[in-house]
Design a protein around this motif. Structure first.
Motif, PDB file in Angstrom:
ATOM      1  N   SER A  36      -7.863  29.123  47.039  1.00 49.02           N
ATOM      2  CA  SER A  36      -9.084  28.812  46.291  1.00 49.02           C
ATOM      3  C   SER A  36      -9.038  29.640  45.010  1.00 49.02           C
ATOM      4  CB  SER A  36     -10.336  29.126  47.109  1.00 49.02           C
ATOM      5  OG  SER A  36     -10.402  30.500  47.403  1.00 49.02           O
ATOM      6  N   PHE A  37      -8.726  28.993  43.918  1.00 49.62           N
ATOM      7  CA  PHE A  37      -8.579  29.666  42.633  1.00 49.62           C
ATOM      8  C   PHE A  37      -9.292  28.845  41.583  1.00 49.62           C
ATOM      9  CE2 PHE A  37      -6.368  30.194  38.582  1.00 49.62           C
ATOM     10  CZ  PHE A  37      -6.452  31.561  38.434  1.00 49.62           C
ATOM     11  N   LYS A  38     -10.062  29.499  40.765  1.00 53.10           N
ATOM     12  CA  LYS A  38     -10.762  28.825  39.685  1.00 53.10           C
ATOM     13  C   LYS A  38     -10.718  29.722  38.459  1.00 53.10           C
ATOM     14  CE  LYS A  38     -14.876  26.111  39.065  1.00 53.10           C
ATOM     15  NZ  LYS A  38     -16.182  25.774  39.619  1.00 53.10           N
ATOM     16  N   ASN A  39     -10.116  29.249  37.400  1.00 51.03           N
ATOM     17  CA  ASN A  39     -10.004  30.010  36.167  1.00 51.03           C
ATOM     18  C   ASN A  39     -11.149  29.594  35.252  1.00 51.03           C
ATOM     19  OD1 ASN A  39      -9.075  31.671  34.175  1.00 51.03           O
ATOM     20  ND2 ASN A  39      -7.424  30.353  33.522  1.00 51.03           N
ATOM     21  N   GLU A  40     -12.232  30.328  35.314  1.00 54.03           N
ATOM     22  CA  GLU A  40     -13.400  30.007  34.505  1.00 54.03           C
ATOM     23  C   GLU A  40     -13.379  30.811  33.211  1.00 54.03           C
ATOM     24  OE1 GLU A  40     -17.047  30.430  36.582  1.00 54.03           O
ATOM     25  OE2 GLU A  40     -16.472  29.004  38.137  1.00 54.03           O
ATOM     26  N   LEU A  41     -13.620  30.147  32.116  1.00 52.39           N
ATOM     27  CA  LEU A  41     -13.682  30.794  30.806  1.00 52.39           C
ATOM     28  C   LEU A  41     -15.126  30.865  30.348  1.00 52.39           C
ATOM     29  CD1 LEU A  41     -10.707  29.006  29.051  1.00 52.39           C
ATOM     30  CD2 LEU A  41     -10.717  31.246  30.092  1.00 52.39           C
ATOM     31  N   THR A  42     -15.520  32.016  29.853  1.00 50.07           N
ATOM     32  CA  THR A  42     -16.864  32.205  29.338  1.00 50.07           C
ATOM     33  C   THR A  42     -16.769  32.374  27.837  1.00 50.07           C
ATOM     34  OG1 THR A  42     -17.450  33.334  31.379  1.00 50.07           O
ATOM     35  CG2 THR A  42     -18.952  33.585  29.524  1.00 50.07           C
ATOM     36  N   GLU A  43     -17.271  31.397  27.114  1.00 46.87           N
ATOM     37  CA  GLU A  43     -17.239  31.477  25.656  1.00 46.87           C
ATOM     38  C   GLU A  43     -18.386  32.337  25.150  1.00 46.87           C
ATOM     39  OE1 GLU A  43     -17.107  27.899  23.457  1.00 46.87           O
ATOM     40  OE2 GLU A  43     -15.210  27.262  24.337  1.00 46.87           O
ATOM     41  N   THR A  44     -18.070  33.172  24.195  1.00 46.33           N
ATOM     42  CA  THR A  44     -19.085  33.960  23.498  1.00 46.33           C
ATOM     43  C   THR A  44     -18.894  33.739  22.005  1.00 46.33           C
ATOM     44  OG1 THR A  44     -17.666  35.923  23.387  1.00 46.33           O
ATOM     45  CG2 THR A  44     -19.107  35.704  25.322  1.00 46.33           C
ATOM     46  N   HIS A  45     -19.682  34.453  21.241  1.00 52.31           N
ATOM     47  CA  HIS A  45     -19.563  34.305  19.793  1.00 52.31           C
ATOM     48  C   HIS A  45     -18.223  34.865  19.286  1.00 52.31           C
ATOM     49  CE1 HIS A  45     -20.629  33.700  15.722  1.00 52.31           C
ATOM     50  NE2 HIS A  45     -21.109  34.895  15.457  1.00 52.31           N
ATOM     51  N   THR A  46     -17.720  35.895  19.929  1.00 51.03           N
ATOM     52  CA  THR A  46     -16.443  36.468  19.506  1.00 51.03           C
ATOM     53  C   THR A  46     -15.253  35.874  20.238  1.00 51.03           C
ATOM     54  OG1 THR A  46     -16.990  38.282  20.972  1.00 51.03           O
ATOM     55  CG2 THR A  46     -17.146  38.708  18.629  1.00 51.03           C
TER      56      THR A  46
END
Length: 86
Positions: A36-46
């Protein structure tokens, strides 16, 4: 006679052009594989696509028998990980 050969050719042609679907990979559920692997990306302003475009390419997948138990070990690198993600 040529007419019969032509019709015979058409019949053979239409019945021989059946394309069998071939699949190289199939999706397996995580309950079957135990992964069970999930590569979640969290976008920010930088941290976004325009400042770091390579973070959307992923880290890839690596397999190999690292601990010499005869089984393939799977390594899934996570791109966006906090400092204490281990």
């Amino acid at each position: 006679m040529n007419k019969y050969i032509f019709f015979l050719f058409l019949i053979v042609f239409f019945f021989s052009c059946k394309k069998e679907p071939t699949t190289l990979f199939s999706k397996l559920d995580f309950t079957d594989t135990g992964i069970s692997f999930k590569n979640e990306l969290t976008e920010t302003h930088t941290y976004n696509y325009f400042t770091y475009p390579y973070m959307y390419l992923g880290g890839g997948v690596s397999t190999g028998d690292i601990n010499n138990d005869g089984l393939e070990d799977i390594f899934l690198p996570e791109i966006w990980c906090p400092i204490n993600c281990i």
